[in-house]
Design a protein around this motif. Structure first.
Motif, PDB file in Angstrom:
ATOM      1  N   GLN A 226      50.405 -31.698  86.479  1.00  0.00           N
ATOM      2  CA  GLN A 226      50.384 -32.667  85.387  1.00  0.00           C
ATOM      3  C   GLN A 226      51.376 -32.250  84.306  1.00  0.00           C
ATOM      4  N   GLY A 227      51.928 -33.229  83.629  1.00  0.00           N
ATOM      5  CA  GLY A 227      52.796 -32.911  82.495  1.00  0.00           C
ATOM      6  C   GLY A 227      54.255 -32.933  82.895  1.00  0.00           C
ATOM      7  N   ILE A 228      54.536 -32.722  84.193  1.00  0.00           N
ATOM      8  CA  ILE A 228      55.916 -32.820  84.662  1.00  0.00           C
ATOM      9  C   ILE A 228      56.024 -33.686  85.915  1.00  0.00           C
ATOM     10  N   ALA A 229      54.898 -34.077  86.502  1.00  0.00           N
ATOM     11  CA  ALA A 229      54.939 -34.896  87.725  1.00  0.00           C
ATOM     12  C   ALA A 229      55.536 -36.271  87.407  1.00  0.00           C
ATOM     13  N   THR A 230      56.313 -36.781  88.328  1.00  0.00           N
ATOM     14  CA  THR A 230      56.851 -38.131  88.176  1.00  0.00           C
ATOM     15  C   THR A 230      56.108 -39.052  89.152  1.00  0.00           C
ATOM     16  N   ALA A 231      56.436 -40.339  89.124  1.00  0.00           N
ATOM     17  CA  ALA A 231      55.761 -41.306  90.000  1.00  0.00           C
ATOM     18  C   ALA A 231      55.834 -40.877  91.473  1.00  0.00           C
ATOM     19  N   ASP A 232      56.965 -40.321  91.857  1.00  0.00           N
ATOM     20  CA  ASP A 232      57.142 -39.888  93.248  1.00  0.00           C
ATOM     21  C   ASP A 232      56.182 -38.773  93.653  1.00  0.00           C
ATOM     22  N   ASP A 233      55.668 -38.073  92.649  1.00  0.00           N
ATOM     23  CA  ASP A 233      54.821 -36.921  92.955  1.00  0.00           C
ATOM     24  C   ASP A 233      53.357 -37.291  93.110  1.00  0.00           C
ATOM     25  N   LEU A 234      53.031 -38.545  92.839  1.00  0.00           N
ATOM     26  CA  LEU A 234      51.620 -38.928  92.910  1.00  0.00           C
ATOM     27  C   LEU A 234      51.086 -38.705  94.317  1.00  0.00           C
ATOM     28  N   CYS A 235      49.887 -38.184  94.401  1.00  0.00           N
ATOM     29  CA  CYS A 235      49.302 -37.937  95.716  1.00  0.00           C
ATOM     30  C   CYS A 235      47.796 -38.018  95.583  1.00  0.00           C
ATOM     31  N   ASP A 236      47.145 -38.206  96.694  1.00  0.00           N
ATOM     32  CA  ASP A 236      45.694 -38.346  96.695  1.00  0.00           C
ATOM     33  C   ASP A 236      45.086 -37.029  97.150  1.00  0.00           C
ATOM     34  N   VAL A 237      44.608 -36.242  96.189  1.00  0.00           N
ATOM     35  CA  VAL A 237      44.125 -34.898  96.535  1.00  0.00           C
ATOM     36  C   VAL A 237      42.813 -34.906  97.304  1.00  0.00           C
ATOM     37  N   THR A 238      42.257 -36.097  97.520  1.00  0.00           N
ATOM     38  CA  THR A 238      41.040 -36.108  98.346  1.00  0.00           C
ATOM     39  C   THR A 238      41.402 -36.056  99.830  1.00  0.00           C
ATOM     40  N   THR A 239      42.683 -36.248 100.140  1.00  0.00           N
ATOM     41  CA  THR A 239      43.086 -36.281 101.549  1.00  0.00           C
ATOM     42  C   THR A 239      43.604 -34.932 102.054  1.00  0.00           C
ATOM     43  N   PHE A 240      43.755 -33.968 101.159  1.00  0.00           N
ATOM     44  CA  PHE A 240      44.203 -32.639 101.597  1.00  0.00           C
ATOM     45  C   PHE A 240      43.707 -31.585 100.596  1.00  0.00           C
ATOM     46  N   THR A 241      43.853 -30.330 100.948  1.00  0.00           N
ATOM     47  CA  THR A 241      43.430 -29.238 100.065  1.00  0.00           C
ATOM     48  C   THR A 241      44.646 -28.688  99.322  1.00  0.00           C
ATOM     49  N   PRO A 242      44.771 -28.973  98.044  1.00  0.00           N
ATOM     50  CA  PRO A 242      45.910 -28.414  97.319  1.00  0.00           C
ATOM     51  C   PRO A 242      45.825 -26.880  97.303  1.00  0.00           C
ATOM     52  N   ILE A 243      46.949 -26.243  97.094  1.00  0.00           N
ATOM     53  CA  ILE A 243      47.002 -24.785  97.005  1.00  0.00           C
ATOM     54  C   ILE A 243      46.142 -24.358  95.815  1.00  0.00           C
TER      55      ILE A 243
ATOM     56  N   GLN B 105      41.601 -26.711  86.961  1.00  0.00           N
ATOM     57  CA  GLN B 105      41.161 -27.498  88.120  1.00  0.00           C
ATOM     58  C   GLN B 105      41.362 -26.733  89.419  1.00  0.00           C
ATOM     59  N   ARG B 106      42.467 -25.995  89.497  1.00  0.00           N
ATOM     60  CA  ARG B 106      42.700 -25.241  90.738  1.00  0.00           C
ATOM     61  C   ARG B 106      41.600 -24.209  90.976  1.00  0.00           C
ATOM     62  N   TYR B 107      40.984 -23.753  89.896  1.00  0.00           N
ATOM     63  CA  TYR B 107      39.902 -22.783  90.072  1.00  0.00           C
ATOM     64  C   TYR B 107      38.525 -23.452  90.082  1.00  0.00           C
ATOM     65  N   GLY B 108      38.540 -24.757  90.315  1.00  0.00           N
ATOM     66  CA  GLY B 108      37.275 -25.439  90.562  1.00  0.00           C
ATOM     67  C   GLY B 108      36.536 -25.912  89.328  1.00  0.00           C
ATOM     68  N   ALA B 109      37.193 -25.916  88.171  1.00  0.00           N
ATOM     69  CA  ALA B 109      36.508 -26.366  86.955  1.00  0.00           C
ATOM     70  C   ALA B 109      36.362 -27.883  86.956  1.00  0.00           C
ATOM     71  N   GLU B 110      35.327 -28.328  86.268  1.00  0.00           N
ATOM     72  CA  GLU B 110      35.196 -29.743  85.941  1.00  0.00           C
ATOM     73  C   GLU B 110      35.831 -29.877  84.554  1.00  0.00           C
ATOM     74  N   VAL B 111      36.992 -30.515  84.498  1.00  0.00           N
ATOM     75  CA  VAL B 111      37.743 -30.523  83.243  1.00  0.00           C
ATOM     76  C   VAL B 111      37.492 -31.808  82.460  1.00  0.00           C
ATOM     77  N   ILE B 112      37.237 -31.645  81.175  1.00  0.00           N
ATOM     78  CA  ILE B 112      37.162 -32.799  80.278  1.00  0.00           C
ATOM     79  C   ILE B 112      38.428 -32.761  79.422  1.00  0.00           C
ATOM     80  N   GLU B 113      39.206 -33.831  79.508  1.00  0.00           N
ATOM     81  CA  GLU B 113      40.463 -33.874  78.751  1.00  0.00           C
ATOM     82  C   GLU B 113      40.270 -34.669  77.466  1.00  0.00           C
ATOM     83  N   LEU B 114      40.819 -34.146  76.380  1.00  0.00           N
ATOM     84  CA  LEU B 114      40.926 -34.925  75.143  1.00  0.00           C
ATOM     85  C   LEU B 114      42.405 -35.207  74.951  1.00  0.00           C
ATOM     86  N   HIS B 115      42.736 -36.393  74.516  1.00  0.00           N
ATOM     87  CA  HIS B 115      44.150 -36.733  74.343  1.00  0.00           C
ATOM     88  C   HIS B 115      44.434 -37.212  72.931  1.00  0.00           C
TER      89      HIS B 115
END
Lengths: 414, 414
Positions: A226-243, B105-115
């Motif tokens: 997040q914070g640097i991802a662009t539209a092309d980087d969007l992905c559905d993390v429910t379909t794979f295990t991110p690192i 999130q990578r370490y399994g937290a449930e994150v609440i974001e404030l913007h």
């Protein structure tokens, strides 16, 4: 409180790392900083990739350093490859095999351990049989085990892994730059090197390389932060295990080390300078000459140690030719001897870990520390120290034997 | 192929990091290596801990660097504190808030974001209300957000967290050493600093500090790695969740940075020398003088930018006093201007990320880069460059305004 500028003693470092940094590497460290996206810096990044390919003897596109010490390289590779539940087979013949297990387990792997006596290595067929039996996704193995001074033959295992579609991950932290490591020829899928050993670069960088088979697995797990991802980087993390780690996420590091130059960390500028210089010096010396130099000075050292009456430790056939292990004579406190060496001679040698602590000393002949005057200095200091500790040694013979060896061989004239 | 020694151009680096390293830090980098358990090195480790306590304005026992770049510090703290399912509240007012979310999130937290809008910060009561509503285990917040040049007031939030037993984790990567960061007074439980910004040390180390509350959580998750664990280290991992990473395991790092000196990684010797020197210089200058210097040169720069007719970006009350954000004039390609500055003047300034990319430039006045000649150089180069890009600017006034500011103030005589 007033703090003084740094002031360290000059040491003769004959451990299996960290060893003395080459003075040219130290000078490179003092080079002024340039910005991380300055073309002059990205040019250096590309140069380092090219140089690392030569060092690892690979045509892999991916060859770059992790900004951390050697185990950071191991963790980056294993974290990016392992998904929870994956089977990882680890042949353990010393402490650093345990480290691979440890890291793999933290990332949720089901680890199968193979064990042999510390001081020996595995008959490749034994490992192959275990692969056949357990069908792991990954085999992770140490190439040069500094804790025991042994080196595992890898090619047969690598070829079998390739045939079976198993990933072969090799920790070459202690061997890279001092001993032959043939990533492509030995069918190594991912290989991790160290800087503070045979490269004579300070600790703090972990050069790694991996091939397209590994890149494919990693890319499939890519999730740009997040914070640097662009539209092309969007992905559905429910379909794979991110690192599971951000810092060691090789998918994002691949974006950082490629023309996209997507910001991840801020590359450790000075350490990259140092790594570049260390690898440059290795390539300038040429790898075959460098490997021969390492084996040669280890041999010279061993002539002296034997002449002194000391016994070496471990199977000779599979010796890691940049670490010499010595049996600590009965009744001698190994740590006191090491302390005496450091205090009175400024010479550092190492003990070992776990079952070998107090049983062996380890003397490294690595990188810039691997040179004649250092070998002679450690022999002289060790003999005098052992005499001080009432050890019965053959007096005055060690240095003569080593000098004779040097003088009888070509290298002595250099 | 023959590789030449490293050769980089001399740059005037006016980004929010990495900035120019202090020449004394570069010299410290070139100090010869000593072994990691050499008493002369463990002495330096202890000195650095003491110096970091002063830098972080804390009495915490635990203050040491992670061997990695700044985000390695964030990851070490979050990975060691977060157990899967833990609630983490992150107020986001720029890119680096997203990074904290990402890591948590990578370490399994449930994150609440404030913007809030980028360019603004949070009214502390808003964050406090969210804590009350969500009852997180951890609040993680950026102190100085370089992506927007803003700084979040922390003390009220910290005091509320302490009262409620919530852990308050602060990313002070951009502010440490350049802006006041009061770990104890502001009730910060864990704080992460950066080296390549206001400390003028190259990237590659992440100094952190944490208190006994944090240490207690971490120690309860301690699992010493195989290969070095002793009988005392045996534990039943079915009764707790071990830290998910080996490299960033603060429990093991505490053993390494305490008298036990249990081997973990090999400390990055040269970078520790550099960090020591950078922090030494900060303490020698004294923190109040250093903070005043940072604010002062940012102000000098801003006088010039306004005189040139440029508009600054962001709420002035909560400006991070070492980063100046400038609105890119309508119709100007911000990246081309930056490239021109670098190519013709050797001056580097920064763009920003996400929604602000192409909208603002960012000029850092940090550490060794934060000095009069650099401020004048960037103004002069920017004016000339904007004229080259057909931007209507007030000619010749910027430097005069800044010089007038310098000459009218005490600092000008220094």
């Amino acid at each position: 409180m007033t703090w003084q500028p740094i002031n360290v003693p000059q040491r003769t470092i004959m451990t299996p790392g960290p060893v003395e940094a080459d003075p040219r590497v130290l000078r490179a460290l003092a080079t002024p900083i340039v910005g991380q996206f300055d073309p002059s810096f990205t040019h250096i990044m590309n140069e380092v990739m090219e140089m690392l390919r030569a060092l690892f003897q690979t045509k892999n596109q991916w060859a770059f350093p992790i900004n951390g010490t050697s185990r950071a390289g191991n963790e980056a590779v294993l974290a990016s490859l392992i998904e929870p539940g994956d089977k990882v087979l680890v042949p353990i013949y010393g402490r650093f095999g345990h480290l691979l297990v440890e890291i793999a387990q933290r990332y949720g792997a089901e680890v199968i351990e193979l064990h042999c006596e510390w001081g020996e290595v595995f008959e490749p067929q034994l490992v192959i049989d275990a692969i056949q039996l357990h069908e792991p996704k990954i085999v992770a193995c140490v190439h040069g085990e500094t804790s025991t001074g042994r080196m595992q033959p890898l090619q047969e295992i690598g070829m079998y892994c390739r045939e079976k579609g198993v990933f072969f991950v090799v920790d070459a932290v202690a061997s890279i730059g001092g001993v032959d490591v043939r990533v492509d020829e030995w069918c190594i899928d991912a290989c991790i090197g160290g800087t503070q050993k045979c490269l004579s670069v300070p600790a703090g960088m972990a050069p790694i390389t991996f091939n397209e088979r590994v890149a494919e697995v990693i890319t499939a797990r890519k999730k740009v932060e997040q914070g640097i991802a662009t539209a092309d980087d969007l992905c559905d993390v429910t379909t794979f295990t991110p690192i599971a780690t951000n810092y060691f996420d090789l998918a994002m590091l691949m974006d950082y080390w490629s023309p996209r130059r997507l910001n991840h960390h801020t590359e450790s500028t000075s350490m990259l300078y140092a790594l570049r210089e260390g690898v440059r010096l290795a390539l300038e010396e040429t790898l075959p000459v460098r490997f021969a130099r390492h084996a040669y000075h280890a041999q010279a050292l061993q002539q002296g140690l034997r002449a002194m009456g000391l016994e070496l430790f471990g199977e000779e056939t599979h010796a890691l030719t940049c670490v010499t292990c010595i049996q600590i004579p009965e009744g001698v406190n190994g740590d006191r001897v090491r302390q005496f060496l450091l205090t009175h001679f400024g010479v550092e040698i190492a003990s070992s870990f776990g079952p070998l602590h107090g049983k062996i000393w380890r003397i490294g002949t690595m990188g810039y520390s691997c040179r004649k005057e250092n070998v002679l200095a450690v022999l002289s200091a060790l003999e005098a120290t052992l005499i001080q500790h009432n050890v019965r040694v053959v007096r005055g013979e060690a240095i003569q034997a080593t000098l004779a060896f040097y003088m009888a061989t070509e290298y002595a004239t250099q």
